[in-house]
Design a protein around this motif. Structure first.
Motif, PDB file in Angstrom:
ATOM      1  N   TYR A  25       0.803  -1.221   0.000  1.00 19.65           N
ATOM      2  CA  TYR A  25       0.000   0.000   0.000  1.00 19.65           C
ATOM      3  C   TYR A  25       0.842   1.280   0.000  1.00 19.65           C
ATOM      4  O   TYR A  25       0.284   2.372   0.140  1.00 19.65           O
ATOM      5  N   THR A  26       2.142   1.127  -0.111  1.00 21.40           N
ATOM      6  CA  THR A  26       3.007   2.322  -0.121  1.00 21.40           C
ATOM      7  C   THR A  26       3.750   2.474  -1.447  1.00 21.40           C
ATOM      8  O   THR A  26       4.534   3.401  -1.615  1.00 21.40           O
ATOM      9  N   LYS A  27       3.498   1.557  -2.362  1.00 21.31           N
ATOM     10  CA  LYS A  27       4.237   1.587  -3.635  1.00 21.31           C
ATOM     11  C   LYS A  27       3.587   2.559  -4.618  1.00 21.31           C
ATOM     12  O   LYS A  27       2.375   2.736  -4.637  1.00 21.31           O
ATOM     13  N   LYS A  28       4.428   3.160  -5.456  1.00 21.80           N
ATOM     14  CA  LYS A  28       3.982   4.157  -6.423  1.00 21.80           C
ATOM     15  C   LYS A  28       2.932   3.585  -7.389  1.00 21.80           C
ATOM     16  O   LYS A  28       1.919   4.210  -7.679  1.00 21.80           O
ATOM     17  N   GLU A  29       3.188   2.332  -7.845  1.00 20.20           N
ATOM     18  CA  GLU A  29       2.261   1.703  -8.786  1.00 20.20           C
ATOM     19  C   GLU A  29       0.891   1.508  -8.136  1.00 20.20           C
ATOM     20  O   GLU A  29      -0.157   1.625  -8.789  1.00 20.20           O
ATOM     21  N   PHE A  30       0.923   1.186  -6.849  1.00 21.13           N
ATOM     22  CA  PHE A  30      -0.343   0.990  -6.134  1.00 21.13           C
ATOM     23  C   PHE A  30      -1.152   2.290  -6.112  1.00 21.13           C
ATOM     24  O   PHE A  30      -2.364   2.287  -6.351  1.00 21.13           O
ATOM     25  N   PHE A  31      -0.491   3.410  -5.829  1.00 17.90           N
ATOM     26  CA  PHE A  31      -1.198   4.698  -5.756  1.00 17.90           C
ATOM     27  C   PHE A  31      -1.860   5.026  -7.093  1.00 17.90           C
ATOM     28  O   PHE A  31      -2.979   5.537  -7.130  1.00 17.90           O
ATOM     29  N   THR A  32      -1.184   4.717  -8.186  1.00 18.08           N
ATOM     30  CA  THR A  32      -1.754   4.977  -9.515  1.00 18.08           C
ATOM     31  C   THR A  32      -3.043   4.181  -9.699  1.00 18.08           C
ATOM     32  O   THR A  32      -4.074   4.711 -10.096  1.00 18.08           O
ATOM     33  N   GLN A  33      -2.964   2.881  -9.377  1.00 15.82           N
ATOM     34  CA  GLN A  33      -4.141   2.011  -9.525  1.00 15.82           C
ATOM     35  C   GLN A  33      -5.252   2.411  -8.551  1.00 15.82           C
ATOM     36  O   GLN A  33      -6.436   2.411  -8.898  1.00 15.82           O
ATOM     37  N   ALA A  34      -4.855   2.744  -7.319  1.00 15.37           N
ATOM     38  CA  ALA A  34      -5.831   3.093  -6.278  1.00 15.37           C
ATOM     39  C   ALA A  34      -6.605   4.353  -6.669  1.00 15.37           C
ATOM     40  O   ALA A  34      -7.826   4.407  -6.536  1.00 15.37           O
ATOM     41  N   GLN A  35      -5.878   5.359  -7.175  1.00 13.53           N
ATOM     42  CA  GLN A  35      -6.546   6.606  -7.577  1.00 13.53           C
ATOM     43  C   GLN A  35      -7.521   6.358  -8.711  1.00 13.53           C
ATOM     44  O   GLN A  35      -8.623   6.921  -8.738  1.00 13.53           O
ATOM     45  N   PHE A  46     -15.046   4.884  -3.895  1.00 12.66           N
ATOM     46  CA  PHE A  46     -14.573   4.343  -2.619  1.00 12.66           C
ATOM     47  C   PHE A  46     -13.443   3.356  -2.880  1.00 12.66           C
ATOM     48  O   PHE A  46     -13.265   2.886  -4.011  1.00 12.66           O
ATOM     49  N   ILE A  47     -12.706   3.060  -1.837  1.00  9.19           N
ATOM     50  CA  ILE A  47     -11.697   1.997  -1.935  1.00  9.19           C
ATOM     51  C   ILE A  47     -11.505   1.401  -0.540  1.00  9.19           C
ATOM     52  O   ILE A  47     -11.542   2.125   0.467  1.00  9.19           O
ATOM     53  N   GLN A  48     -11.380   0.089  -0.466  1.00  8.10           N
ATOM     54  CA  GLN A  48     -11.158  -0.563   0.826  1.00  8.10           C
ATOM     55  C   GLN A  48      -9.831  -1.314   0.791  1.00  8.10           C
ATOM     56  O   GLN A  48      -9.596  -2.109  -0.128  1.00  8.10           O
ATOM     57  N   LEU A  49      -8.993  -1.039   1.763  1.00  7.66           N
ATOM     58  CA  LEU A  49      -7.684  -1.699   1.853  1.00  7.66           C
ATOM     59  C   LEU A  49      -7.725  -2.698   3.010  1.00  7.66           C
ATOM     60  O   LEU A  49      -7.782  -2.313   4.181  1.00  7.66           O
ATOM     61  N   GLN A  50      -7.727  -3.980   2.657  1.00  4.61           N
ATOM     62  CA  GLN A  50      -7.748  -5.030   3.678  1.00  4.61           C
ATOM     63  C   GLN A  50      -6.359  -5.168   4.301  1.00  4.61           C
ATOM     64  O   GLN A  50      -5.360  -4.864   3.665  1.00  4.61           O
ATOM     65  N   GLU A  51      -6.310  -5.678   5.525  1.00  6.79           N
ATOM     66  CA  GLU A  51      -5.038  -5.886   6.231  1.00  6.79           C
ATOM     67  C   GLU A  51      -4.167  -4.634   6.100  1.00  6.79           C
ATOM     68  O   GLU A  51      -3.026  -4.693   5.635  1.00  6.79           O
ATOM     69  N   PHE A  52      -4.731  -3.508   6.503  1.00 10.18           N
ATOM     70  CA  PHE A  52      -4.071  -2.218   6.282  1.00 10.18           C
ATOM     71  C   PHE A  52      -2.743  -2.105   7.042  1.00 10.18           C
ATOM     72  O   PHE A  52      -1.700  -1.828   6.466  1.00 10.18           O
ATOM     73  N   LYS A 111      -0.667  14.338  10.447  1.00  7.77           N
ATOM     74  CA  LYS A 111      -0.305  14.892   9.139  1.00  7.77           C
ATOM     75  C   LYS A 111       0.183  13.783   8.215  1.00  7.77           C
ATOM     76  O   LYS A 111      -0.093  13.781   7.014  1.00  7.77           O
ATOM     77  N   THR A 112       0.901  12.822   8.802  1.00 12.11           N
ATOM     78  CA  THR A 112       1.423  11.692   8.017  1.00 12.11           C
ATOM     79  C   THR A 112       0.278  10.942   7.343  1.00 12.11           C
ATOM     80  O   THR A 112       0.332  10.615   6.164  1.00 12.11           O
ATOM     81  N   PHE A 113      -0.769  10.677   8.123  1.00  8.83           N
ATOM     82  CA  PHE A 113      -1.919   9.948   7.587  1.00  8.83           C
ATOM     83  C   PHE A 113      -2.640  10.788   6.529  1.00  8.83           C
ATOM     84  O   PHE A 113      -3.063  10.275   5.487  1.00  8.83           O
ATOM     85  N   GLU A 114      -2.755  12.084   6.810  1.00 14.19           N
ATOM     86  CA  GLU A 114      -3.418  12.999   5.858  1.00 14.19           C
ATOM     87  C   GLU A 114      -2.682  12.971   4.513  1.00 14.19           C
ATOM     88  O   GLU A 114      -3.313  12.881   3.455  1.00 14.19           O
ATOM     89  N   GLU A 115      -1.372  13.016   4.575  1.00  9.66           N
ATOM     90  CA  GLU A 115      -0.566  13.000   3.339  1.00  9.66           C
ATOM     91  C   GLU A 115      -0.703  11.657   2.618  1.00  9.66           C
ATOM     92  O   GLU A 115      -0.734  11.602   1.393  1.00  9.66           O
ATOM     93  N   TYR A 116      -0.802  10.599   3.406  1.00 10.32           N
ATOM     94  CA  TYR A 116      -0.988   9.281   2.807  1.00 10.32           C
ATOM     95  C   TYR A 116      -2.309   9.236   2.031  1.00 10.32           C
ATOM     96  O   TYR A 116      -2.363   8.765   0.892  1.00 10.32           O
ATOM     97  N   LEU A 117      -3.369   9.753   2.643  1.00 11.15           N
ATOM     98  CA  LEU A 117      -4.682   9.749   1.983  1.00 11.15           C
ATOM     99  C   LEU A 117      -4.678  10.605   0.719  1.00 11.15           C
ATOM    100  O   LEU A 117      -5.356  10.289  -0.266  1.00 11.15           O
ATOM    101  N   GLU A 118      -3.917  11.679   0.752  1.00  8.72           N
ATOM    102  CA  GLU A 118      -3.828  12.534  -0.435  1.00  8.72           C
ATOM    103  C   GLU A 118      -3.203  11.762  -1.598  1.00  8.72           C
ATOM    104  O   GLU A 118      -3.658  11.865  -2.736  1.00  8.72           O
ATOM    105  N   GLN A 119      -2.209  10.976  -1.287  1.00 10.23           N
ATOM    106  CA  GLN A 119      -1.582  10.156  -2.333  1.00 10.23           C
ATOM    107  C   GLN A 119      -2.536   9.066  -2.826  1.00 10.23           C
ATOM    108  O   GLN A 119      -2.568   8.734  -3.995  1.00 10.23           O
ATOM    109  N   LEU A 120      -3.307   8.538  -1.872  1.00  7.77           N
ATOM    110  CA  LEU A 120      -4.224   7.444  -2.194  1.00  7.77           C
ATOM    111  C   LEU A 120      -5.379   7.918  -3.073  1.00  7.77           C
ATOM    112  O   LEU A 120      -5.818   7.201  -3.979  1.00  7.77           O
ATOM    113  N   THR A 121      -5.886   9.115  -2.800  1.00 10.71           N
ATOM    114  CA  THR A 121      -7.107   9.578  -3.467  1.00 10.71           C
ATOM    115  C   THR A 121      -6.849  10.621  -4.556  1.00 10.71           C
ATOM    116  O   THR A 121      -7.714  10.852  -5.400  1.00 10.71           O
TER     117      THR A 121
END
Lengths: 229, 216
Positions: free
Chosen positions: B9-19, B27-33, B92-102
């Motif tokens: 869940y931290t890889k660049k390719e994942f963020f592309t697919q997730a967005q 919506f998106i659900q990440l199991q075993e977060f 802030k760390t989590f906020e930045e993570y969500l920004e990358q995710l969405t």
């Protein structure tokens, strides 16, 4: 009485005046108690309501119950409720004769006037209200609401549920309210019984719910509807 | 961040697919977060799962909801691991993570920790309708599995139709894009759930715009 009913039911002689007379359906002792019932209704807290046992003649209640199981119930599952319900009886083609007769009885002027007197509430004689059957089984419920829709003013529920105890759930719970007319807690619990009529006045404080049916193999069956202003 | 959540869940390719998924589905659900091999994480999840019932207060408004909300006046009684986990969702760390995710620029609004068990529910309520665009974040902690027939799932719906459900699965993170047309409720938890329960950390962020360009 039983044989006459059976004959009438089979021939669907709904034009017979018998079907529109209160004494045909309602137990004579209930009709005699009208003044006491009227007082109980108007003095009920937290809002006007009453629960009347053995309301219908027993054999008619049994026939109604039997006929209900021939209807098609549709599942309704939302945030507020989960149960089975029939369409409004007036929209069901091939409604079993006894249910057709009961529907006509409920919205006959004599019956509406009896409800008017019992509840001291003016009711519309020209508006054929709603009438349907609701069936709740294990895990089904109807959460708190006030029934205020359109011009509804009197709600009535003919209960046809057998052998329910408090532990079985399915009780009608009457809620109190605060000074902002928001529901607070249950103040009166009415356990469903066979051949029981519950009536309450619909208003901004008529908060009530049916708590979850917990019994595994019991049917909380009723015919319910509203009279309008 | 990489230390605590699944590496995937931290890889660049994942963020592309997730967005892409998030933009399409809303919506998106990440199991075993969280990475459960990390002792600290396992300890914090377990710790929050064991919060005593008295730390939660019944929040019952019959027309709105029935649930148990974490009583912040008693938060000092919590284990440090629990407090750290709660604070993580405001960070802030989590906020930045969500920004990358969405792909959205967001701002923290509020967080609410609640416990749900038999007879709990949340109804659709007009006051919950939002004027602005929000990001609803749910994180669930439970030792139980909730099957749909038991209730407890979140339902997102428009006036016309129910769009999707979110099941309260342990250690899952769900992001939902919510605008004024979307309503949500928590399905009444019925007796089939018996003694089952779950804790929900519900965090809300206001969407300020796209990371690439401001939304109109």
């Amino acid at each position: 009485m039983s044989s006459q009913k059976s004959e009438n039911s089979n021939n669907s002689t709904i034009s017979s005046l018998d079907y529109f007379e209160l004494s045909y359906w309602i137990n004579p002792s209930i009709l005699e108690q009208k003044d006491e019932l009227k007082e109980l209704f108007s003095n009920a807290k937290p809002y006007e309501h009453i629960s009347i046992q053995h309301i219908l003649k027993e054999e008619l209640a049994q026939e109604l119950e039997k006929a209900l199981f021939n209807l098609n119930y549709e599942e309704f599952d939302t945030d507020l409720y989960h149960f089975f319900k029939t369409p409004d009886f007036k929209h069901i083609t091939n409604l079993p004769p006894i249910l057709k007769e009961f529907h006509e009885f409920i919205f006959h002027n004599n019956t509406i006037k009896w409800f008017e007197e019992l509840t001291s509430t003016p009711l519309s004689l020209n508006h054929v209200g709603d009438l349907h059957s609701i069936l709740l089984q294990q895990t089904h419920y109807l959460l708190c609401h006030d029934d205020q829709v359109d011009q509804r003013i009197i709600a009535f529920i003919f209960n046809l549920s057998h052998d329910f105890s408090k532990e079985d759930g399915g009780a009608l719970e009457i809620f109190g309210h605060d000074n902002k007319n928001q529901p607070t807690l249950c103040e009166n619990t009415i356990i469903p019984k066979f051949n029981q009529l519950n009536i309450f006045k619909v208003s901004e404080i008529s908060f009530h719910q049916i708590n979850e049916v917990l019994a595994q193999d019991k049917n909380r069956l009723s015919i319910s509807g509203w009279y309008y202003k | 961040m990489k230390q605590y959540i699944q590496e995937l869940y931290t890889k660049k390719e994942f963020f592309t697919q997730a967005q892409e998924f998030f933009n399409q589905e809303g919506f998106i659900q990440l199991q075993e977060f969280f990475n459960q091999e990390q002792k600290e994480v396992v300890s914090s999840l377990t710790s929050l799962n064991l919060i005593p019932q008295e730390t939660f207060s019944l929040n019952y408004s019959p027309l709105i909801h029935k649930k148990f909300d974490l009583d912040y006046s008693k938060i000092s009684n919590l284990k440090i691991e629990s407090i750290e986990l709660i604070e993580f969702f405001k960070s802030k760390t989590f906020e930045e993570y969500l920004e990358q995710l969405t792909g959205f620029s967001i701002q923290f609004t509020k967080t609410q920790i609640s416990k749900f068990n038999h007879s709990c529910f949340e109804l659709i309520h007009d006051s919950k309708v939002t004027d602005s665009m929000l990001l609803d974040i749910y994180f669930f902690i439970t030792k139980d599995e909730f099957e749909q027939e038991m209730g407890g799932h979140k339902v997102y719906t428009t006036f016309e139709e129910e769009l999707f459900y979110i099941n309260p699965t342990h250690n899952s993170l769900t992001c939902v894009f919510r605008d004024e047309e979307l309503r949500t409720y928590t399905k009444y938890i019925n007796s089939l759930a018996k003694e089952k329960e779950y804790i929900q950390i519900h965090t809300t962020f206001e969407i300020l715009g796209s990371l690439e360009e401001d939304l109109v």
